[in-house]
Design an enzyme around this catalytic site. Structure first.
Site, mmCIF file in Angstrom:
data_model
loop_
_atom_site.group_PDB
_atom_site.id
_atom_site.type_symbol
_atom_site.label_atom_id
_atom_site.label_comp_id
_atom_site.label_asym_id
_atom_site.label_seq_id
_atom_site.Cartn_x
_atom_site.Cartn_y
_atom_site.Cartn_z
ATOM 1 N N SER A 113 -47.511 1.136 -8.950
ATOM 2 C CA SER A 113 -46.771 0.188 -8.124
ATOM 3 C C SER A 113 -47.335 -1.229 -8.195
ATOM 4 O O SER A 113 -47.404 -1.821 -9.267
ATOM 5 C CB SER A 113 -46.728 0.706 -6.691
ATOM 6 O OG SER A 113 -45.848 -0.069 -5.932
ATOM 7 N N ARG A 282 -40.313 -2.881 -4.774
ATOM 8 C CA ARG A 282 -40.520 -3.766 -3.618
ATOM 9 C C ARG A 282 -39.842 -5.112 -3.831
ATOM 10 O O ARG A 282 -39.591 -5.514 -4.962
ATOM 11 C CB ARG A 282 -42.023 -4.036 -3.412
ATOM 12 C CG ARG A 282 -42.791 -2.813 -3.005
ATOM 13 C CD ARG A 282 -44.224 -3.191 -2.669
ATOM 14 N NE ARG A 282 -44.933 -2.017 -2.193
ATOM 15 C CZ ARG A 282 -46.088 -2.044 -1.559
ATOM 16 N NH1 ARG A 282 -46.693 -3.194 -1.328
ATOM 17 N NH2 ARG A 282 -46.650 -0.937 -1.148
#
Ligand code: G1P
Ligand code: ZN
Length: 519
Positions: A113, A282
């Site tokens: 991530s 995100r």
């Protein structure tokens, strides 16, 4: 066909966290480390032989090597087909989209991530199930149990597969299909949003700055914003995915997306700015000199959802993670929708979406999404905002202020204490837990404690229970203080403190003038 069964020893540190197994690259480079975990994933699955697996990652260092290993192990374990993103690239939401669109058995996503990459950075691997979402706890528990007793894994002896040319090749009995990383995802976005309206918004002079932070969304953002929506070349900055993300920290927040923050809070700032993280799930949304907190973003998207074609018939419900501000709850209440408060981590939203109970989900940690996939989705949130701006013909700040005026503002901040020693961090949580029974009803200045607990959640669909998900101290006016320990760190403990204060008075609403990015 030459399938080897390789003897191995278990590792004792392969417990998947909030989003799969995340470790230093050097940990993954240990002999058999990746192989053991992949075999544990396959061993945890039932009836997959003959089915399709989706595979790809965020392009970080070790992505290509890991993909070759996983392809050969998938072939040896009996998959009929693996769809792999070109160059090994798939954003997390794009992988979720492919799993769902092509009814794959599941998918393996390689990413850590927003954690830094490169030879000294982090690497990660996670398994997503056939609904396109992160494996639920019962699957990750089974994977972990498998790693603890692992004695052998299966791998095909074969040459590496070319990942750069689209099309099919054979790996033993298995077909490897290298697919365009962007096309299916971009098509899904076009089916949800009013691209014509966004195109004319851009044509009429609204300027955008989209920062991909040298991570996976570069090719997605260029195709969507510069090609399909007609934004000028250069709208996407840091748009080439690099194995080490250019040495940066691919986290779309005010600290790490500093290039974007400088542009958006500088002279002649564009009208709209956004950034995405390493694997594209995100997002951060900025207006001209204006920051939208992720909790507010969820609430504002919810309040304006019917302006967007894919959501014009309304929402089934809204879910937010526990530390996310209660701004969305106020929208849900007004719209007469159910609102769910879940533990931190996207996997808790999956059951609610599969059961049709919620359409929108969000987390304070720059994660927003809907039931179009089963992951949070960075560029989806960006398109949602642009669609709202096009429909309302208003700036980001005007949309936010109108929202606060109607619903009140949930001032919000999160403070992270990273890489602290684990033992005192656990002790601090224990001490807080011991204090909880004494807090209810206590008055602190003008704040009175309404409730104080250690959050636990019973999944309304499968009845599973998650305990000790964070200390919540709620006040009677809707303000809250929350403490929790992170589940994604790779060194020591990370303590998170979340503060939320509700402000109904319009004259007191706005960005915190003390906010560091405003100075
Ligand atoms: C963090 C975020 C959480 C998010 C997760 C994966 O987890 O806080 O909202 O779902 O990363 O992106 P944490 O480190 O807090 O456990
Ligand atoms: Zn991510």
């Amino acid at each position: 066909m030459n399938i080897h069964t390789v003897a191995t020893q278990p590792f004792d540190d392969q417990k998947p966290g909030t989003s799969g197994l995340r470790k230093k690259v050097t940990a993954f480079q240990r002999r058999n480390y990746l192989e053991n975990f992949v075999q544990a994933i396959f061993d945890s699955l039932e009836d997959f032989p003959g089915s399709t697996l989706v595979l790809g990652g965020d392009g970080r260092f070790y992505n290509r090597q890991a993909i070759q290993v996983i392809l050969k192990m998938a072939a040896a374990n009996g998959f009929a087909k693996v769809m792999v993103g070109q160059g090994g690239i798939l954003s997390t939401p794009a992988a979720s989209c492919l799993i769902r669109k092509y009814s794959a058995f599941g998918g393996i996503i390689l990413s850590a991530s927003h954690n830094p990459g490169g030879p000294d950075g982090d690497f990660g691997i996670k398994y997503n199930t056939g609904n396109g979402g992160p494996a639920p706890e019962k699957v990750t528990d089974a994977i972990y149990a498998g790693t603890k007793t692992m004695t052998a894994y299966k791998i095909l002896e074969a040459n590496d597969v070319s990942l750069d040319d689209l099309g099919e090749t054979q790996l033993g009995d298995m077909t490897v299909q290298v697919v365009d990383s962007v096309a299916d995802y971009a098509e899904l976005m076009e089916s949800l949003f009013d691209f014509d309206a966004i195109r004319s918004l851009i044509r009429s002079g609204t300027r955008l700055c989209i920062d991909s932070l040298h991570a996976v969304t570069g090719p997605y953002a260029k195709e969507i914003f510069e090609q399909r929506l007609g934004a000028p070349a250069g709208t996407v900055q840091n748009g080439v995915p690099l194995e080490d993300f250019g040495g940066g920290h691919p986290d779309p927040n005010l600290v790490y997306a500093h290039d974007l923050v400088e542009v958006m809070f500088g002279d002649h700032a564009p009208d709209f700015g956004a950034a995405s993280d390493g694997d594209g799930d995100r997002n951060m949304i900025l207006g001209q000199n204006f920051f939208v907190t992720p909790s507010d973003s969820l609430a504002m998207i919810a309040a304006n959802a019917t302006l967007v074609p894919g959501y014009k018939s309304g929402l089934a419900g809204i879910a937010r993670s526990m530390p996310t501000s209660a701004a969305a709850d106020r929208v849900a209440a007004k719209l007469g929708l159910d609102c769910y408060e879940t533990p931190t981590g996207w996997k808790f939203f999956g059951n609610l979406m599969d059961a049709g109970k919620v359409t929108l989900c969000g987390e304070e940690s720059f994660g927003t999404g809907s039931d179009h996939v089963r992951e949070k989705d960075g560029l989806w949130a960006v398109l949602f905002w642009l669609n709202i701006m096009a429909a309302r013909q208003e700036s980001v700040e005007a949309i936010a202020r109108a929202h606060w005026q109607e619903y009140g503002q949930n001032y919000y901040s999160r403070h992270d204490y990273e890489e602290v020693a684990s033992e005192p961090a656990n002790q601090l949580m224990e001490n807080l837990r011991a204090l909880l029974p004494t807090l209810a009803g206590q008055q602190f200045g003008s704040y009175r404690v309404d409730f104080a607990d250690d959050f636990s959640y019973t999944d309304p669909i499968d009845g599973s229970v998650a305990m000790q998900q964070g200390i919540r101290i709620g006040f009677t006016d809707g303000s809250r203080i929350i403490f929790r320990l992170s589940g994604t760190g790779t060194a020591g403990a990370t303590l998170r403190l979340y503060l939320e204060s509700y402000e109904a008075q319009v004259s007191k609403q706005g960005q915190d003038p003390q906010a560091p990015w405003l100075s």
